[in-house]
Motif scaffolding. Structure first.
Motif, mmCIF file in Angstrom:
data_model
loop_
_atom_site.group_PDB
_atom_site.id
_atom_site.type_symbol
_atom_site.label_atom_id
_atom_site.label_comp_id
_atom_site.label_asym_id
_atom_site.label_seq_id
_atom_site.Cartn_x
_atom_site.Cartn_y
_atom_site.Cartn_z
ATOM 1 N N GLY A 34 29.137 -80.680 27.019
ATOM 2 C CA GLY A 34 29.376 -81.627 28.100
ATOM 3 C C GLY A 34 29.244 -83.064 27.652
ATOM 4 N N LEU A 35 28.293 -83.335 26.789
ATOM 5 C CA LEU A 35 28.111 -84.692 26.284
ATOM 6 C C LEU A 35 29.311 -85.153 25.471
ATOM 7 C CD1 LEU A 35 24.355 -84.710 25.198
ATOM 8 C CD2 LEU A 35 25.400 -86.037 27.035
ATOM 9 N N GLN A 36 29.973 -84.205 24.821
ATOM 10 C CA GLN A 36 31.140 -84.558 24.019
ATOM 11 C C GLN A 36 32.323 -84.916 24.912
ATOM 12 O OE1 GLN A 36 32.967 -81.406 21.605
ATOM 13 N NE2 GLN A 36 33.036 -82.822 19.881
ATOM 14 N N ARG A 37 32.361 -84.341 26.117
ATOM 15 C CA ARG A 37 33.509 -84.543 27.004
ATOM 16 C C ARG A 37 33.355 -85.744 27.936
ATOM 17 N NH1 ARG A 37 32.989 -78.853 27.473
ATOM 18 N NH2 ARG A 37 31.951 -79.143 29.490
ATOM 19 N N CYS A 38 32.116 -86.217 28.116
ATOM 20 C CA CYS A 38 31.927 -87.282 29.092
ATOM 21 C C CYS A 38 31.029 -88.385 28.546
ATOM 22 C CB CYS A 38 31.335 -86.732 30.394
ATOM 23 S SG CYS A 38 29.650 -86.099 30.215
ATOM 24 N N GLN A 39 31.016 -89.487 29.226
ATOM 25 C CA GLN A 39 30.205 -90.637 28.840
ATOM 26 C C GLN A 39 29.022 -90.721 29.795
ATOM 27 O OE1 GLN A 39 31.517 -92.296 26.257
ATOM 28 N NE2 GLN A 39 29.932 -93.838 25.957
ATOM 29 N N ILE A 40 27.808 -90.799 29.241
ATOM 30 C CA ILE A 40 26.624 -90.888 30.084
ATOM 31 C C ILE A 40 25.917 -92.200 29.812
ATOM 32 C CG2 ILE A 40 24.317 -89.936 30.495
ATOM 33 C CD1 ILE A 40 25.409 -87.217 30.179
ATOM 34 N N SER A 41 25.643 -92.930 30.876
ATOM 35 C CA SER A 41 24.922 -94.192 30.728
ATOM 36 C C SER A 41 23.473 -93.910 30.350
ATOM 37 C CB SER A 41 24.967 -94.985 32.033
ATOM 38 O OG SER A 41 24.105 -96.102 31.955
ATOM 39 N N THR A 42 22.991 -94.609 29.334
ATOM 40 C CA THR A 42 21.600 -94.437 28.930
ATOM 41 C C THR A 42 20.739 -95.610 29.384
ATOM 42 O OG1 THR A 42 22.108 -95.431 26.790
ATOM 43 C CG2 THR A 42 22.164 -93.029 26.924
ATOM 44 N N ALA A 43 21.205 -96.296 30.423
ATOM 45 C CA ALA A 43 20.400 -97.382 30.981
ATOM 46 C C ALA A 43 19.158 -96.796 31.637
ATOM 47 C CB ALA A 43 21.221 -98.153 32.012
ATOM 48 N N THR A 44 18.002 -97.283 31.276
ATOM 49 C CA THR A 44 16.760 -96.739 31.811
ATOM 50 C C THR A 44 16.538 -97.217 33.235
ATOM 51 O OG1 THR A 44 15.534 -98.586 30.905
ATOM 52 C CG2 THR A 44 15.661 -96.603 29.555
ATOM 53 N N LEU A 45 15.833 -96.400 34.009
ATOM 54 C CA LEU A 45 15.444 -96.827 35.339
ATOM 55 C C LEU A 45 14.427 -97.961 35.216
ATOM 56 C CD1 LEU A 45 14.863 -93.387 37.104
ATOM 57 C CD2 LEU A 45 16.776 -94.933 37.458
ATOM 58 N N ARG A 46 14.458 -98.851 36.185
ATOM 59 C CA ARG A 46 13.477 -99.937 36.189
ATOM 60 C C ARG A 46 12.088 -99.354 36.357
ATOM 61 N NH1 ARG A 46 10.989 -103.151 40.008
ATOM 62 N NH2 ARG A 46 10.590 -105.314 39.350
ATOM 63 N N LEU A 47 11.175 -99.744 35.469
ATOM 64 C CA LEU A 47 9.816 -99.209 35.509
ATOM 65 C C LEU A 47 9.152 -99.626 36.814
ATOM 66 C CD1 LEU A 47 7.531 -97.749 33.952
ATOM 67 C CD2 LEU A 47 6.830 -99.987 33.104
ATOM 68 N N SER A 48 8.694 -98.636 37.577
ATOM 69 C CA SER A 48 8.037 -98.947 38.849
ATOM 70 C C SER A 48 6.664 -99.546 38.602
ATOM 71 C CB SER A 48 7.911 -97.677 39.695
ATOM 72 O OG SER A 48 6.989 -96.777 39.101
ATOM 73 N N SER A 49 6.218 -100.353 39.541
ATOM 74 C CA SER A 49 4.906 -100.991 39.399
ATOM 75 C C SER A 49 3.790 -99.958 39.377
ATOM 76 C CB SER A 49 4.690 -101.982 40.544
ATOM 77 O OG SER A 49 4.796 -101.326 41.805
ATOM 78 N N SER A 50 3.958 -98.878 40.154
ATOM 79 C CA SER A 50 2.923 -97.838 40.182
ATOM 80 C C SER A 50 2.853 -97.096 38.846
ATOM 81 C CB SER A 50 3.194 -96.851 41.325
ATOM 82 O OG SER A 50 4.480 -96.275 41.203
ATOM 83 N N ALA A 51 4.006 -96.850 38.212
ATOM 84 C CA ALA A 51 4.012 -96.187 36.906
ATOM 85 C C ALA A 51 3.348 -97.074 35.861
ATOM 86 C CB ALA A 51 5.438 -95.853 36.489
ATOM 87 N N HIS A 52 3.639 -98.377 35.933
ATOM 88 C CA HIS A 52 3.028 -99.320 34.990
ATOM 89 C C HIS A 52 1.518 -99.386 35.204
ATOM 90 C CE1 HIS A 52 2.723 -102.809 32.364
ATOM 91 N NE2 HIS A 52 2.033 -103.429 33.312
ATOM 92 N N LEU A 53 1.094 -99.397 36.451
ATOM 93 C CA LEU A 53 -0.333 -99.471 36.768
ATOM 94 C C LEU A 53 -1.059 -98.220 36.286
ATOM 95 C CD1 LEU A 53 -2.597 -101.074 38.164
ATOM 96 C CD2 LEU A 53 -2.000 -99.878 40.295
ATOM 97 N N ARG A 54 -0.462 -97.060 36.517
ATOM 98 C CA ARG A 54 -1.086 -95.806 36.069
ATOM 99 C C ARG A 54 -1.240 -95.784 34.556
ATOM 100 N NH1 ARG A 54 2.266 -90.945 38.565
ATOM 101 N NH2 ARG A 54 0.838 -89.775 37.208
ATOM 102 N N ALA A 55 -0.233 -96.288 33.866
ATOM 103 C CA ALA A 55 -0.290 -96.311 32.399
ATOM 104 C C ALA A 55 -1.396 -97.231 31.905
ATOM 105 C CB ALA A 55 1.057 -96.738 31.836
ATOM 106 N N ARG A 56 -1.565 -98.378 32.560
ATOM 107 C CA ARG A 56 -2.571 -99.340 32.137
ATOM 108 C C ARG A 56 -3.983 -98.874 32.470
ATOM 109 N NH1 ARG A 56 -0.916 -104.134 30.293
ATOM 110 N NH2 ARG A 56 -3.028 -104.938 30.584
ATOM 111 N N GLN A 57 -4.130 -98.157 33.567
ATOM 112 C CA GLN A 57 -5.459 -97.732 33.999
ATOM 113 C C GLN A 57 -5.942 -96.464 33.302
ATOM 114 O OE1 GLN A 57 -5.061 -97.426 38.280
ATOM 115 N NE2 GLN A 57 -5.737 -99.553 38.594
#
Length: 382
Positions: free
Chosen positions: A245-268
């Motif tokens: 499937g990857l060979q047949r189509c183009q997939i955007s690899t743009a990352t989702l914007r990091l949520s503030s809660s995910a960033h906070l959990r990582a820091r804590q």
């Protein structure tokens, strides 16, 4: 992201631009009927039986030794098609025995080294249980063997794996998303709002914040559309269909914007951690909800793998007995046993079920193979 092929389809392996390969019980069972795969089982059993005296393999280990060599044979032929790294595996049924997993990994790596394949090209996958973490720590620090701790569920679990010094960890994305969807009885068309994605984001951010060298791999994607939003992984495992499937189509690899809660959990989250020196282990540091998630993403699939490995071992056992049967029908039985052939005829039958049972009894009595007839018995990766 590096692409790791989770398939034993040799045509797929040779067709796509891949950066590594992996095997697991499911993919082996699914491909075992293919002649190209079964041939390597036949080779593994023959090699094990031919070398059992030189290697001093006890009769009780012939089936398991044949299974280990089969994993090596598959890895060896795969690495001719894809230039590593190759992720082989210890027997996941040993997930509660660190010493057994260490010995299993050492034997596997030694088989590759005998074929002049550098151990830096081989990564040994180990279940991310408490004992699995200790096994990975010993293999990495004392034996220089790369390890991959797989079925990692979230931030605390991943932090414990990083403490063990694993070369890579693997997060089963689809299982994690499924758990959240069942728990909250909700479907998430927009992955940016999915709590499972936030858990993955916080884990990736934790590794980034602290400069952890362990690489993070995503696996078990339910659809190609889930790959793009998880471009923060160092690598992803893809099936045959996903590779096509990857060979047949183009997939955007743009990352989702990091949520503030995910960033906070990582820091804590605690860093560095001391889970491996704690008698209670990493599970005690988790909330009840997180322990439930670990059970779903780690212990449930380990139960599935046990059934798959039991089936695979039964197939290997039958081939061990079959090759003994073939040997007994082609050798001079009088010279082999030192007794008249007529006394042994009933043990080499016409292939009926009763004849095979007689053969097994004969092998047990004459060759001491009671256990064979019983199923109980430092380079960067990317």
């Amino acid at each position: 992201m590096a692409l790791i092929a989770d398939t034993l389809n040799f045509e797929t392996l040779g067709m796509h631009d891949l950066h590594g390969t992996t095997i697991n019980p499911r993919s082996i069972i699914g491909a075992i009927d293919a002649d190209s795969v079964f041939y390597h089982l036949w080779t593994a059993v023959k090699q094990t039986l031919d070398e059992r005296v030189r290697r001093r393999i006890p009769n009780s280990r012939l089936v398991k030794a044949s299974l280990e060599r089969f994993l090596f044979e598959l890895g060896n032929i795969i690495m001719y098609r894809v230039d590593g790294p190759h992720f082989t595996m210890v027997d996941p049924r040993r997930h509660n025995d660190a010493s057994s997993m260490v010995r299993n990994a050492q034997r596997l790596v030694s088989l590759f080294e005998e074929k002049d394949i550098r151990r830096s090209k081989v990564v040994v996958s180990i279940p991310a249980t408490s004992e699995g973490l200790h096994a990975a720590q010993e293999l990495e620090s004392e034996h220089g063997i790369h390890t991959n701790l797989f079925l990692v569920s979230g931030l605390i679990h991943a932090a414990a794996c990083a403490e063990a010094g694993a070369t890579t960890i693997t997060i089963p994305v689809g299982r994690l998303l499924n758990w959240y969807e069942r728990k909250r009885k909700a479907a998430y068309k927009d992955l940016s709002t999915h709590p499972g994605v936030e858990t993955i984001q916080s884990t990736l951010e934790y590794f980034r914040l602290h400069g952890i060298k362990t690489k993070v791999i995503g696996s078990e994607f339910r659809a190609l559309s889930e790959i793009g939003p998880h471009a923060g992984f160092d690598a992803i495992c893809i099936s045959k269909d996903q590779a096509d499937g990857l060979q047949r189509c183009q997939i955007s690899t743009a990352t989702l914007r990091l949520s503030s809660s995910a960033h906070l959990r990582a820091r804590q989250a605690q860093y560095p951690t001391s889970f491996l020196s704690s008698k209670t282990g990493f599970m005690e540091a988790m909330s009840a909800e997180t322990r439930s998630m670990v059970a779903a993403t780690l212990f449930v699939p380990l139960g599935e793998m046990k059934a798959q490995m039991d089936s695979l071992e039964e197939i290997v056992e039958k081939e061990v007995v079959r090759q003994f049967e073939l040997t007994l029908t082609t050798v001079d039985l009088k010279g082999f046993y030192g007794t008249p052939v007529k006394k042994r005829k009933s043990r080499v039958s016409d292939g009926s079920d009763s004849g095979r049972a007689g053969l097994k009894r004969g092998l047990a009595e004459d060759l001491g193979l009671e256990e064979v007839c019983s199923s109980q018995d430092t380079d960067d990766v990317f």
